[in-house]
Design a protein around this motif. Structure first.
Motif, mmCIF file in Angstrom:
data_model
loop_
_atom_site.group_PDB
_atom_site.id
_atom_site.type_symbol
_atom_site.label_atom_id
_atom_site.label_comp_id
_atom_site.label_asym_id
_atom_site.label_seq_id
_atom_site.Cartn_x
_atom_site.Cartn_y
_atom_site.Cartn_z
ATOM 1 N N PRO A 243 1.443 -2.926 -4.032
ATOM 2 C CA PRO A 243 0.174 -2.824 -4.754
ATOM 3 C C PRO A 243 -0.969 -2.649 -3.761
ATOM 4 C CG PRO A 243 0.842 -5.110 -4.605
ATOM 5 C CD PRO A 243 1.958 -4.295 -3.977
ATOM 6 N N ARG A 244 -2.142 -2.320 -4.270
ATOM 7 C CA ARG A 244 -3.323 -2.099 -3.421
ATOM 8 C C ARG A 244 -3.026 -1.078 -2.323
ATOM 9 N NH1 ARG A 244 -3.187 -7.757 -4.131
ATOM 10 N NH2 ARG A 244 -4.907 -8.526 -5.422
ATOM 11 N N THR A 245 -2.204 -0.106 -2.629
ATOM 12 C CA THR A 245 -1.781 0.874 -1.624
ATOM 13 C C THR A 245 -2.000 2.282 -2.163
ATOM 14 O OG1 THR A 245 -0.118 -0.657 -0.769
ATOM 15 C CG2 THR A 245 0.107 1.664 -0.174
ATOM 16 N N THR A 246 -2.913 2.992 -1.531
ATOM 17 C CA THR A 246 -3.233 4.353 -1.948
ATOM 18 C C THR A 246 -2.439 5.354 -1.143
ATOM 19 O OG1 THR A 246 -5.488 3.696 -2.531
ATOM 20 C CG2 THR A 246 -5.079 6.044 -2.228
ATOM 21 N N LEU A 258 0.146 6.345 3.529
ATOM 22 C CA LEU A 258 -0.310 5.341 2.569
ATOM 23 C C LEU A 258 -1.269 4.384 3.270
ATOM 24 C CD1 LEU A 258 2.867 6.064 2.060
ATOM 25 C CD2 LEU A 258 2.851 4.113 0.544
ATOM 26 N N ALA A 259 -2.308 3.967 2.572
ATOM 27 C CA ALA A 259 -3.233 2.963 3.100
ATOM 28 C C ALA A 259 -3.158 1.722 2.220
ATOM 29 C CB ALA A 259 -4.659 3.510 3.134
ATOM 30 N N GLU A 260 -2.695 0.626 2.797
ATOM 31 C CA GLU A 260 -2.548 -0.635 2.064
ATOM 32 C C GLU A 260 -3.714 -1.559 2.396
ATOM 33 O OE1 GLU A 260 0.557 -4.434 1.639
ATOM 34 O OE2 GLU A 260 0.804 -2.968 3.243
ATOM 35 N N ARG A 261 -4.404 -2.031 1.373
ATOM 36 C CA ARG A 261 -5.482 -3.007 1.550
ATOM 37 C C ARG A 261 -4.861 -4.403 1.518
ATOM 38 N NH1 ARG A 261 -6.670 0.405 -2.355
ATOM 39 N NH2 ARG A 261 -6.621 -1.181 -3.998
#
Length: 995
Positions: A243-246, A258-261
């Motif tokens: 989750p929280r991963t664009t 992918l960019a994970e917050r």
């Protein structure tokens, strides 16, 4: 808790965990699970920003990452201030400080709003037509003004204290989007046992199911089905949920970024874990299930705060328990807004709905909504909106089949939910180089032919019905995992279908109506029409001329409306207009995530050799060479660099010197076709080189210019030990791999970088043999048994060695290759053994002087990317009998064989004490008019202790024909006279090297 627009029940927020943050200094309260946008709406705050060009009041348009207007500066603590955060995706938490942007002195009173009054002047492309005159104004007036106005938000000024991680991963199936289709795909793929990664940009997986309160899946509420699906996936060892991963970039060979917050949503987490993590995933198969974006309606003043997308109104009500307004009017041209209206009515809000479609076009949704007691106006258009800092009413009118509007009517409201249909999120599919096709029934471009191992499913493919989305996702996931199993889902039918509309019909003068298409960049429908009238017919040109689709949302809410307007103006079918180019990133990505750990000391990593600590302890000063930290020189007390270098040079020429050459690149070339491969890569021949012998090799690029050089030893018939320049190791290996893999895949050759495995100790000088003779085992060091350019294997100090008899100084020399982890011990033993002989460690500066005295070139210093072998006097190395080698054909190009090319020569100044500047230009006549004709430049220049004068090497046009001529070299004070000589200044016969 004062939240006048918070509903008393419902939502996925945790009402037992209140939180608070600030907006423009005012405390905003909410609950765990809120976004900044939902908490602001719960407080009744709709005005959250100003638009870029006109500084118009702007509110929250969307609940997701396509938000174009509600951009905030977010302060998470000292040094943690970021501009341009979308309020709709920033998770609210205690201690957060947020501020609106693009206004002065305040959000409510903004001087920049005067631009709105000047909008007739600031039309599309005005900046191309303005700032042209007077010319003198550009530097002092126009450019400073443009630079000051450019950009949104303020860039941080303090160093970023957070850390960022970087992870590489491989999986069998990567699924993008955890909505209905994505979850079904993940379940299907996971059942096969394949490695699955499921990534979603939301704080929790579920997509549209997170706000679905009416639908059932397989006989149970959608929320229950969602919980069970997530529990199933979470329990599987072969599934990674992110989750929280664009997923923001789709590159070649299924390389997906992918960019994970990781910690932004956690209070007090700063510094304890990475803020963000960049995932670089190689996936065997990719399933794209990123959903679709709702389209706004284009009508006059459609940008007022309080006007949202219809589905976003539904999300705020059902997921966050927030009423965006108490009196909501939905404006639509399709069916999905009816579901939002039903949910708003069920929440106890006053609702009305305006539908552009005539009653006969409406489906069962019309009767369902009227049965709920909601007023529905079919066949009505929206003329405009009323209000100032928040919408107060919607002006509507009936519209006839001829497009004419009837009597206007004002519908009082404090919120509008608009819906102009849906656009599949095809950004990642397009980035993968897949071909889009236009689907007229959907009025949208949808995925067509895939270019990579990829499948699209669900709304991302234009499928909007819930049961169909689930089935399509299941089929895609199963196929991606190599399974033929398929599932059938039952689900509550979804209200779908819409009438495409580019601009809502109006009875107002089109020239005066400002109906916004791009909300962030203030692009209106008439701006786009003006661009077409002015000759910009390509959609890419229209995009740049008007800036539509160039905001931080990259046109997610504006592109299809803009395309439709252009198509209408050109009287073309929409496919004839095409689409703009979808480029990564899908949504903005922080620089920190991209940089990762490569900051501070890791930004430009310094590599050190095994001898580095010894050199440091013995007083060496260092310089950076490529990625390496190398000993520059070893000064004794009271010595400057010139004195130290002179002493080191004398030691090498008279006795013996010790040099750390471990930074040389090393490549092991092994295989039955190794010699043939070498023959093709280098200009000189290799097939007849005997094992145990070395050869200097010169490598060219395809254009015939020198790429690299180095000594190569043939260890055995199928093994070559190749050395490269310090800075060229990676470049040469990539060059070789490129040819081996793409041009000569039939050759049985293996390439291995061994730079780190072998340390190299260079022992140079007349006493070199005497120093190592007691230390070497199994190798005869006599001149006859071990001549210059030979290689032997044996042991030194009990350590395995590949011993080269080679020299970069012109003296008797050895390069001792030993395993890196034993190099220091060998170095210290050699240094101890050399004490009776006056052994002296020397650094790179001395090495440069010594090699220049002998006329040896350094690639990158005597070459500049346009130098051929003949230019540096090495044409004799070219094998005359070889059929081909890299760069051979280019050596016969007319420009390469033409007269007048720069050639390597030596220079000696008239004043022996004058040391020329490297890079200094050379002319024949210092009195010629400016601009002077430059003949060449100085490539290397030193004081030579052995020659007791300055020496220089230079590239000079037709240099070899100018032997004995006096040329003039630029100096800080004018010109210095220098005579052209051979570029070998010491021992031209090579007697010392063969001692």
């Amino acid at each position: 808790m004062a939240q006048p627009f918070r509903l008393s029940r419902g939502g996925r927020i945790d009402r037992t965990r209140p939180i608070s943050f600030t907006f423009n200094g005012r405390t905003i309260r909410g609950f765990q699970g809120d976004t900044v946008a939902s908490a602001l709406l719960a407080e009744g705050r709709h005005l959250v920003g100003r638009s870029f060009k006109y500084h118009r009041t702007r509110g929250i348009l969307s609940h997701g990452s396509d938000e174009p207007s509600a951009l905030l500066s977010v302060d998470r603590g000292p040094g943690r201030v970021d501009p341009n955060n979308r309020a709709s995706v920033v998770e609210a938490r205690d201690g957060l400080k947020t501020r609106s942007q693009n206004h002065w002195p305040s959000l409510e009173v903004d001087i920049g709003a005067v631009n709105d009054l000047l909008s007739p002047v600031f039309v599309a492309g005005f900046y191309y037509k303005t700032f042209m005159w007077p010319r003198s104004f550009w530097d002092k007036v126009y450019e400073p003004f443009i630079r000051a106005a450019a950009g949104l938000g303020k860039a941080p000024t303090e160093p970023d204290p957070d850390r960022y991680a970087n992870r590489h991963a491989h999986c069998d199936v990567l699924i993008v989007g955890a909505g209905p289709a994505g979850l079904a795909a993940a379940l299907a793929a996971a059942r096969t046992g394949k490695r699955v990664i499921l990534a979603d940009e939301g704080a929790e997986p579920g997509g549209s199911l997170l706000h679905e309160t009416r639908a059932e899946i397989d006989g149970r509420p959608a929320a229950e089905w969602l919980s069970a699906a997530l529990a199933d996936l979470d329990a599987r060892e072969n599934v990674i949920l992110l989750p929280r991963t664009t997923v923001f970039g789709y590159y070649n060979h299924n390389h997906v970024a992918l960019a994970e917050r990781v910690t932004d949503h956690l209070p007090g987490a700063a510094g304890t874990a990475p803020r963000e993590r960049l995932w670089q995933v190689r996936a065997a198969e990719v399933v794209l299930a990123g959903g679709a974006h709702e389209r706004p309606l284009v009508f006059a003043d459609n940008d007022r705060p309080g006007i949202l997308l219809a589905e976003s109104v539904r999300v705020f009500i059902n997921r966050y328990g927030v009423a965006p307004g108490r009196r909501i009017v939905f404006a639509t041209s399709g069916a999905s807004a009816y579901t939002a209206a039903l949910d708003a009515s069920a929440a106890g809000l006053a609702v009305a709905l305006v539908d552009l479609r005539p009653e006969a076009e409406c489906g069962p949704e019309l009767q369902r909504l009227r049965a709920a007691g909601v007023e529905v106006l079919t066949g009505h258009t929206v003329i405009g909106s009323k209000g100032r800092k928040r919408v107060a009413g919607l002006v509507v009118a009936p519209v006839g089949s001829d497009g004419r509007c009837g009597t206007r009517r004002l519908l009082p409201c404090d919120c509008v939910g608009m819906s102009g249909g849906w656009t599949p999120a095809v950004h990642l599919f397009s980035q993968s180089r897949g071909k889009l096709v236009y689907d007229a029934a959907l009025d949208a471009f949808v995925p067509g032919t895939s270019a990579q191992a990829e499948r699209s499913a669900g709304a991302a493919k234009g499928t909007y019905d819930l049961a169909a989305c689930l089935a399509e996702g299941d089929a895609a996931g199963a196929a991606a995992a190599g399974s033929g199993e398929r599932r059938v889902f039952t689900a509550t039918p979804t209200l779908t279908g819409f009438r495409p509309v580019r601009v809502m019909p109006t009875d107002a003068d089109p020239a005066k109506v400002r109906a916004f298409v791009d909300f962030q960049n203030d692009v209106t429908a008439k701006d786009i029409k003006l661009a077409v009238r002015e000759g910009f017919h390509s959609i890419e040109h229209v995009k740049r001329y008007t800036t539509t689709g160039m905001a931080t949302d990259q046109g997610k809410t504006s592109n299809m409306n803009a395309l439709g307007i252009v198509a209408g103006q050109l009287d073309k079918a929409l496919p004839g207009v095409g689409t703009t180019t979808f480029r990564p990133p899908y949504t903005p990505v922080t620089f920190g995530a991209l940089v990762g750990p490569a900051r501070h000391a890791l930004f430009d990593p310094i590599r050190t050799t095994p001898i580095h600590g010894w050199a440091e302890a013995h007083g060496a000063l260092f310089e950076n060479v490529a990625l390496w930290r190398r000993a520059w020189y070893f000064p004794k007390p009271g010595e400057d660099m010139h004195a130290a270098v002179a002493r080191e040079c004398a030691a090498v020429r008279d006795t013996v010197g010790l040099f750390d050459a471990s930074t040389l690149g090393k490549i092991e070339i092994v295989g039955p076709d190794a010699a043939e491969f070498m023959n093709r890569m280098y200009i000189n021949p290799w097939t007849k080189l005997e094992p145990g012998r070395c050869r200097y090799g010169l490598m060219l690029k395809e254009d015939g210019y020198i790429l690299d050089d180095g000594v190569v030893a043939r260890v055995s018939p199928d093994c070559f030990h190749v050395t490269t320049t310090t800075g060229g190791a990676a470049r040469v290996l990539a060059h070789m791999e490129d040819y081996l893999q793409t041009e000569w895949p039939d050759l049985q050759v293996f390439l291995t970088s061994t730079t780190e495995q072998w340390a190299v100790i260079a022992l140079q000088g007349p006493k070199a043999r005497a120093v190592i003779e007691p230390l070497v085992e199994d190798i005869d060091l006599s001149p006859d048994a071990f001549p210059h350019m030979a290689m032997r294997t044996g042991r030194i100090c009990g350590v395995p060695t590949r011993l080269f008899r080679v020299s970069f100084t012109g003296e008797l020399g050895f390069e001792i290759n030993v395993p890196s982890d034993q190099a220091l011990a060998v170095w210290e033993a050699i240094y101890a053994a050399g004490q009776p002989h006056g052994i002296t460690p020397y650094g790179t500066e001395t090495m440069h002087v010594l090699r220049a005295e002998k006329g040896y070139i350094i690639v990158g210093q005597e070459t500049d990317g346009t130098v051929t072998p003949d230019d540096v006097g090495l044409a004799g190395m070219i094998a005359k009998t070889k059929k081909d080698f890299v760069g051979k054909r280019s050596l016969s190009r007319p420009d390469v064989v033409a007269t007048g090319r720069k050639q390597l020569v030596g220079l000696v100044t008239e004043d022996p004490k004058t040391v020329l500047d490297e890079g200094a230009q050379i002319v024949a006549d210092p009195n010629q008019p400016i601009p002077m004709r430059m003949l060449g430049h100085v490539t290397s220049s030193y004081w030579s202790p052995a020659c007791e004068r300055s020496i220089a090497m230079a590239l000079v046009a037709d240099g070899r024909a100018l032997q004995g001529r006096i040329l003039h070299v630029t100096t800080p004070g004018g010109f210095a006279r220098a005579t052209v000589v051979e570029p070998v200044f010491l021992d031209p016969k090579g007697e010392r090297i063969n001692a």
